[in-house]
Design a protein around this motif. Sequence first.
Motif, PDB file in Angstrom:
ATOM      1  N   GLN A 178      -0.141  -0.049  -5.168  1.00 10.15           N
ATOM      2  CA  GLN A 178      -0.520  -1.022  -6.175  1.00 10.15           C
ATOM      3  C   GLN A 178      -2.045  -1.061  -6.301  1.00 10.15           C
ATOM      4  OE1 GLN A 178       1.475  -2.604  -8.137  1.00 10.15           O
ATOM      5  NE2 GLN A 178       3.477  -2.205  -7.168  1.00 10.15           N
ATOM      6  N   PRO A 179      -2.558  -1.638  -7.390  1.00 10.15           N
ATOM      7  CA  PRO A 179      -4.011  -1.757  -7.570  1.00 10.15           C
ATOM      8  C   PRO A 179      -4.633  -2.657  -6.497  1.00 10.15           C
ATOM      9  CG  PRO A 179      -2.845  -3.007  -9.248  1.00 10.15           C
ATOM     10  CD  PRO A 179      -1.801  -2.187  -8.536  1.00 10.15           C
ATOM     11  N   TRP A 180      -5.952  -2.598  -6.498  1.00 11.76           N
ATOM     12  CA  TRP A 180      -6.675  -3.299  -5.453  1.00 11.76           C
ATOM     13  C   TRP A 180      -6.405  -4.794  -5.452  1.00 11.76           C
ATOM     14  CZ3 TRP A 180      -9.860  -7.263  -6.660  1.00 11.76           C
ATOM     15  CH2 TRP A 180     -10.280  -7.364  -7.998  1.00 11.76           C
ATOM     16  N   TRP A 181      -6.243  -5.386  -6.635  1.00 15.21           N
ATOM     17  CA  TRP A 181      -6.036  -6.835  -6.677  1.00 15.21           C
ATOM     18  C   TRP A 181      -4.688  -7.233  -6.045  1.00 15.21           C
ATOM     19  CZ3 TRP A 181      -1.704  -7.996  -9.383  1.00 15.21           C
ATOM     20  CH2 TRP A 181      -1.276  -7.088 -10.371  1.00 15.21           C
ATOM     21  N   ALA A 182      -3.689  -6.339  -6.107  1.00 13.33           N
ATOM     22  CA  ALA A 182      -2.412  -6.625  -5.452  1.00 13.33           C
ATOM     23  C   ALA A 182      -2.573  -6.595  -3.935  1.00 13.33           C
ATOM     24  CB  ALA A 182      -1.361  -5.616  -5.895  1.00 13.33           C
ATOM     25  N   VAL A 183      -3.372  -5.628  -3.471  1.00 13.26           N
ATOM     26  CA  VAL A 183      -3.649  -5.578  -2.035  1.00 13.26           C
ATOM     27  C   VAL A 183      -4.415  -6.838  -1.601  1.00 13.26           C
ATOM     28  CG1 VAL A 183      -4.803  -4.301  -0.198  1.00 13.26           C
ATOM     29  CG2 VAL A 183      -3.657  -3.069  -2.066  1.00 13.26           C
ATOM     30  N   ALA A 184      -5.361  -7.268  -2.450  1.00 13.64           N
ATOM     31  CA  ALA A 184      -6.114  -8.488  -2.130  1.00 13.64           C
ATOM     32  C   ALA A 184      -5.182  -9.704  -2.057  1.00 13.64           C
ATOM     33  CB  ALA A 184      -7.208  -8.707  -3.171  1.00 13.64           C
ATOM     34  N   LEU A 185      -4.233  -9.771  -2.986  1.00 14.03           N
ATOM     35  CA  LEU A 185      -3.269 -10.875  -2.941  1.00 14.03           C
ATOM     36  C   LEU A 185      -2.420 -10.814  -1.674  1.00 14.03           C
ATOM     37  CD1 LEU A 185      -2.067 -11.017  -6.678  1.00 14.03           C
ATOM     38  CD2 LEU A 185      -3.429 -12.730  -5.453  1.00 14.03           C
ATOM     39  N   ALA A 186      -2.030  -9.591  -1.290  1.00 16.90           N
ATOM     40  CA  ALA A 186      -1.256  -9.448  -0.061  1.00 16.90           C
ATOM     41  C   ALA A 186      -2.062  -9.913   1.158  1.00 16.90           C
ATOM     42  CB  ALA A 186      -0.820  -8.000   0.105  1.00 16.90           C
ATOM     43  N   VAL A 187      -3.371  -9.632   1.132  1.00 19.54           N
ATOM     44  CA  VAL A 187      -4.224 -10.109   2.233  1.00 19.54           C
ATOM     45  C   VAL A 187      -4.271 -11.634   2.232  1.00 19.54           C
ATOM     46  CG1 VAL A 187      -6.586 -10.161   3.119  1.00 19.54           C
ATOM     47  CG2 VAL A 187      -5.589  -7.995   2.334  1.00 19.54           C
ATOM     48  N   LEU A 188      -4.402 -12.236   1.051  1.00 20.02           N
ATOM     49  CA  LEU A 188      -4.432 -13.697   0.959  1.00 20.02           C
ATOM     50  C   LEU A 188      -3.089 -14.315   1.345  1.00 20.02           C
ATOM     51  CD1 LEU A 188      -6.466 -14.289  -2.331  1.00 20.02           C
ATOM     52  CD2 LEU A 188      -7.206 -14.671   0.029  1.00 20.02           C
TER      53      LEU A 188
ATOM     54  N   LYS B 287       6.420  -6.245  -9.636  1.00 24.50           N
ATOM     55  CA  LYS B 287       7.860  -6.103  -9.465  1.00 24.50           C
ATOM     56  C   LYS B 287       8.118  -4.920  -8.548  1.00 24.50           C
ATOM     57  CE  LYS B 287      10.839  -7.887 -11.248  1.00 24.50           C
ATOM     58  NZ  LYS B 287      11.671  -9.008 -10.757  1.00 24.50           N
ATOM     59  N   PRO B 288       8.912  -5.079  -7.489  1.00 23.21           N
ATOM     60  CA  PRO B 288       9.194  -3.956  -6.592  1.00 23.21           C
ATOM     61  C   PRO B 288      10.003  -2.877  -7.295  1.00 23.21           C
ATOM     62  CG  PRO B 288      10.620  -5.822  -6.084  1.00 23.21           C
ATOM     63  CD  PRO B 288       9.615  -6.316  -7.079  1.00 23.21           C
ATOM     64  N   LEU B 289       9.691  -1.622  -6.987  1.00 25.98           N
ATOM     65  CA  LEU B 289      10.410  -0.506  -7.582  1.00 25.98           C
ATOM     66  C   LEU B 289      11.796  -0.383  -6.955  1.00 25.98           C
ATOM     67  CD1 LEU B 289       7.562   2.139  -7.632  1.00 25.98           C
ATOM     68  CD2 LEU B 289       8.352   0.708  -9.536  1.00 25.98           C
TER      69      LEU B 289
ATOM     70  N   LEU C 169       0.812  -1.219   0.000  1.00 25.23           N
ATOM     71  CA  LEU C 169       0.000   0.000   0.000  1.00 25.23           C
ATOM     72  C   LEU C 169       0.848   1.274   0.000  1.00 25.23           C
ATOM     73  CD1 LEU C 169      -2.843  -0.871   2.544  1.00 25.23           C
ATOM     74  CD2 LEU C 169      -3.085  -0.497   0.080  1.00 25.23           C
ATOM     75  N   VAL C 170       1.829   1.338   0.888  1.00 31.15           N
ATOM     76  CA  VAL C 170       2.516   2.606   1.119  1.00 31.15           C
ATOM     77  C   VAL C 170       3.529   2.952   0.042  1.00 31.15           C
ATOM     78  CG1 VAL C 170       3.918   3.917   2.754  1.00 31.15           C
ATOM     79  CG2 VAL C 170       2.079   2.410   3.588  1.00 31.15           C
ATOM     80  N   PRO C 171       4.560   2.097  -0.210  1.00 33.63           N
ATOM     81  CA  PRO C 171       5.552   2.563  -1.191  1.00 33.63           C
ATOM     82  C   PRO C 171       5.059   2.455  -2.625  1.00 33.63           C
ATOM     83  CG  PRO C 171       6.417   0.806   0.215  1.00 33.63           C
ATOM     84  CD  PRO C 171       4.929   0.844   0.355  1.00 33.63           C
ATOM     85  N   TYR C 172       4.287   1.408  -2.911  1.00 32.75           N
ATOM     86  CA  TYR C 172       3.984   1.108  -4.313  1.00 32.75           C
ATOM     87  C   TYR C 172       2.654   1.667  -4.797  1.00 32.75           C
ATOM     88  CZ  TYR C 172       7.692  -2.313  -3.617  1.00 32.75           C
ATOM     89  OH  TYR C 172       8.867  -2.919  -3.333  1.00 32.75           O
TER      90      TYR C 172
END
Length: 377
Positions: free
Chosen positions: A33-43, A74-76, A28-31
């Motif tokens: 990312q779109p909502w689906w990336a946040v959802a994947l992080a939650v999973l 990919k991380p920045l 959430l903070v540095p990147y």
Amino acid sequence: MRASILSPSRADVAIAAVVTVMTVTPVLVPYRQPWWAVALAVLMSVPVLWRRRAVLPAGAVVGCATTVLAIAVKPLPHSGALVLLLPYGVLVCTYTFAAADLSRARRAGGVAGLAAGVAVSLVVPQENLETYRYLLTAIVAAYALGVSARARRAGREAEREREARVREERAAAVARERTRIARDMHDIVTHSVGLMVIQAETGPLVARDHPEKAEAVFEAIAAAGRDAIGQLRLILGALRGSEGPGGPAPARGPQPGLDALPGLLDNARRAGLDVSADVRGEPRRLPSDVDVAAYRIVQEALTNTIRHAGASTVRVRVRWSGDTLEVEVADDGRGVRELREGHGMIGMRERVTACGGRLAVRPGNPGLTVAATLPIG
């Protein structure tokens, strides 16, 4: 007693919360990312909460979400790549999986799935060698820690089982010792007291009609009493030697064996029985339990004859053979129509059975025969 502040359920919630924060925050903070990336992080993190109850499903969800996120995002540069490179949910699930008690098939399937997920997460994004080393070291360390925890738990369980077996063995030993003492007490008291009663009952008659024999009658009563006191002291001394469940075993005094048989027969003769002894074969050293059992069988049989049979003669036979000892006591008393086993007969049978032998009680016409076959080979 108050429950621990950090119970297993609370610990799971705390671990899941920490993993979720550490996994979702970098997305959430540095990147941004779109909502689906946040959802994947939650999973990747929240299913850690249920890993104890369903380690394979939770691990599969966390692992798949981690692999997809590693491929799609990919991380920045210079934006906390090290945080994203460490999949905390996967590591926690790996540890739990390694520590769990699973069947061989489920463990093999889990290891295969873990290896496949790690390989895809590294190969498809074309990670560099440093990432390979970093991620594989973390996963291998988590798995090793889990295996170590499982080994410690198995060791504790094995120790508890050993302690339970020791307690059971001690309880069984105490029960056997109590049974042995009860049998010995019964045999000693009934035999010695029985002889004393018979002699005391006939004493007045002997003193009136045969005064010269009165002294022998009273000496027989005294001898039976001394013998009973001596044997009872041995038994009570064994009881006093116990220091409780954790203390040393009671010390057993020497119990009478077949070498004491002549004195036993003399006591029966003093009680008025015509006792004959027939010993055949070559006597040799016996196991202590067999030696005591043979003596007690003759003692109990003579006691029953004196107290109940109304017999005048008793025949005691001892046969030594290669691997057995046969002991037989037969009288010419009233016999019985229907054999009923009392405490004495039950005690004889228990002694013989404990030695691995056989006991036979055969009513005759007249009389009764008690025969025991004891293994000595």
